[in-house]
Design an enzyme around this catalytic site. Sequence first.
Site, short mmCIF file in Angstrom:
data_model
loop_
_atom_site.label_atom_id
_atom_site.label_comp_id
_atom_site.label_asym_id
_atom_site.label_seq_id
_atom_site.Cartn_x
_atom_site.Cartn_y
_atom_site.Cartn_z
N LYS A 32 0.26 -1.16 0.08
CA LYS A 32 -0.07 -0.25 0.30
C LYS A 32 0.73 1.27 -0.10
O LYS A 32 1.09 2.16 -0.82
CB LYS A 32 -0.38 0.25 1.13
CG LYS A 32 -2.03 -1.22 1.34
CD LYS A 32 -2.55 -0.39 2.13
CE LYS A 32 -2.16 -0.78 4.44
NZ LYS A 32 -2.34 -2.23 4.05
N ARG A 73 -9.48 1.81 8.73
CA ARG A 73 -9.54 0.30 8.75
C ARG A 73 -10.99 -0.43 9.44
O ARG A 73 -10.63 -1.96 9.93
CB ARG A 73 -8.10 -0.60 9.39
CG ARG A 73 -6.95 -0.21 8.83
CD ARG A 73 -5.68 -0.58 9.98
NE ARG A 73 -4.49 -0.62 9.38
CZ ARG A 73 -3.87 -0.13 9.06
NH1 ARG A 73 -3.60 1.30 8.99
NH2 ARG A 73 -2.43 -0.72 8.67
N ARG A 80 11.11 -7.23 4.94
CA ARG A 80 11.49 -5.40 5.31
C ARG A 80 11.41 -4.85 6.55
O ARG A 80 12.48 -3.99 6.96
CB ARG A 80 9.99 -4.57 5.23
CG ARG A 80 9.60 -3.56 5.57
CD ARG A 80 7.70 -2.61 5.28
NE ARG A 80 7.57 -3.13 6.57
CZ ARG A 80 5.61 -3.06 6.10
NH1 ARG A 80 5.40 -2.43 5.10
NH2 ARG A 80 5.47 -3.50 7.37
N ARG A 128 11.42 -1.67 11.39
CA ARG A 128 10.00 -1.87 12.02
C ARG A 128 10.04 -2.43 12.84
O ARG A 128 10.43 -3.68 13.03
CB ARG A 128 8.69 -2.22 10.18
CG ARG A 128 9.08 -0.75 10.45
CD ARG A 128 7.34 -0.03 9.42
NE ARG A 128 6.40 -0.69 9.90
CZ ARG A 128 5.76 -1.02 9.59
NH1 ARG A 128 5.34 0.02 7.81
NH2 ARG A 128 4.06 -1.56 9.72
N ARG A 145 -1.46 -8.89 13.50
CA ARG A 145 -1.61 -8.17 12.34
C ARG A 145 -2.77 -8.60 11.23
O ARG A 145 -3.82 -7.89 10.63
CB ARG A 145 -0.83 -7.12 11.75
CG ARG A 145 -0.38 -5.62 12.68
CD ARG A 145 1.42 -5.45 12.09
NE ARG A 145 1.31 -5.37 11.43
CZ ARG A 145 2.42 -4.95 10.36
NH1 ARG A 145 3.77 -5.77 10.39
NH2 ARG A 145 2.98 -4.16 9.59
P1 ADP Z 1 0.97 -1.79 7.26
O1 ADP Z 1 -0.13 -1.69 6.11
O2 ADP Z 1 2.21 -3.01 7.23
O3 ADP Z 1 -0.98 -2.89 7.61
P2 ADP Z 1 0.63 0.84 8.33
O4 ADP Z 1 1.66 1.69 8.44
O5 ADP Z 1 -0.20 0.73 7.56
O6 ADP Z 1 0.91 -1.05 8.45
O7 ADP Z 1 0.27 0.85 10.31
C1 ADP Z 1 1.05 0.62 10.76
C2 ADP Z 1 0.62 0.11 12.49
O8 ADP Z 1 -0.52 1.30 13.19
C3 ADP Z 1 -1.14 -0.76 12.46
O9 ADP Z 1 -0.87 -1.86 12.82
C4 ADP Z 1 -1.33 0.13 13.65
O10 ADP Z 1 -1.45 -0.20 15.20
C5 ADP Z 1 -1.57 0.97 12.81
N1 ADP Z 1 -2.52 1.83 12.79
C6 ADP Z 1 -2.17 2.24 11.21
N2 ADP Z 1 -3.58 2.94 10.79
C7 ADP Z 1 -4.28 3.13 11.30
C8 ADP Z 1 -5.77 2.92 11.37
N3 ADP Z 1 -6.70 4.08 10.20
N4 ADP Z 1 -6.53 2.45 12.73
C9 ADP Z 1 -5.89 2.08 13.95
N5 ADP Z 1 -4.91 1.66 13.50
C10 ADP Z 1 -3.98 2.31 12.20
#
Ligand code: ADP
Length: 186
Positions: free
Chosen positions: A8, A83, A122, A128, A139
């Site tokens: 993404k 989400r 990654r 990370r 996740r």
């Molecule tokens: P990935 O795309 O690998 O799932 P992200 O960088 O989008 O990782 O998100 C990393 C973390 O940030 C998530 O696991 C969550 O803890 C938090 N996060 C990001 N966006 C949201 C959201 N819309 N609602 C709740 N938590 C979020």
Amino acid sequence: MGPPGAGKGTQATHIADHFKIPAISTGDIFRANATAGTPLGQEAQRYMVAGEYVPDKVTNLMVRHRIDEPDAEPGFLLDGYPRTLAQVEELDGMIAFTGHRLDVVVVLTVDAEEIVGRLLQRSEVEGRTDDTEDVIRRRQELYAEETAPLVEVYRDRGLLVEIDGMGEVGDVTTRIFTSLDVVAQS
Ligand code: ADP
């Protein structure tokens, strides 16, 4: 949209450049805040390291402020938001207020096996803290439970564009552009 590791963030940057709009990544904003040690970052970090979602209230408020910035006025791309179903509703309210509308929801589909490998790789490159095998699994679980149902919501609204996220980054980008240019012209 797409499960963790679907690509993404990478694709969001390309799409945003193409349409000359900001890519707003909730994950990136949380991580930047965590690094800077802000109160928001400290709170978010507690959830992120465990692979849990940051509470809706915190996330919604952050997005609300971000899309209110002048650079988002002509339009924006959201990466990692909404989400949850509650976030979908909240976003509807926010953009009704700002006068924007959702044009399209892009979902990247990927093979579950491929993803764990990508994420572990990654973790070596980016370091990370949420890219360990246990946290990745959590996740993925959360994505299936909380986020995957959003695909049907947006499908019902006629906004969904599903893109095969497997293969080379450039090939995926081409697939996305091909679909989005059709949407942009209609
Ligand atoms: P990935 O795309 O690998 O799932 P992200 O960088 O989008 O990782 O998100 C990393 C973390 O940030 C998530 O696991 C969550 O803890 C938090 N996060 C990001 N966006 C949201 C959201 N819309 N609602 C709740 N938590 C979020």
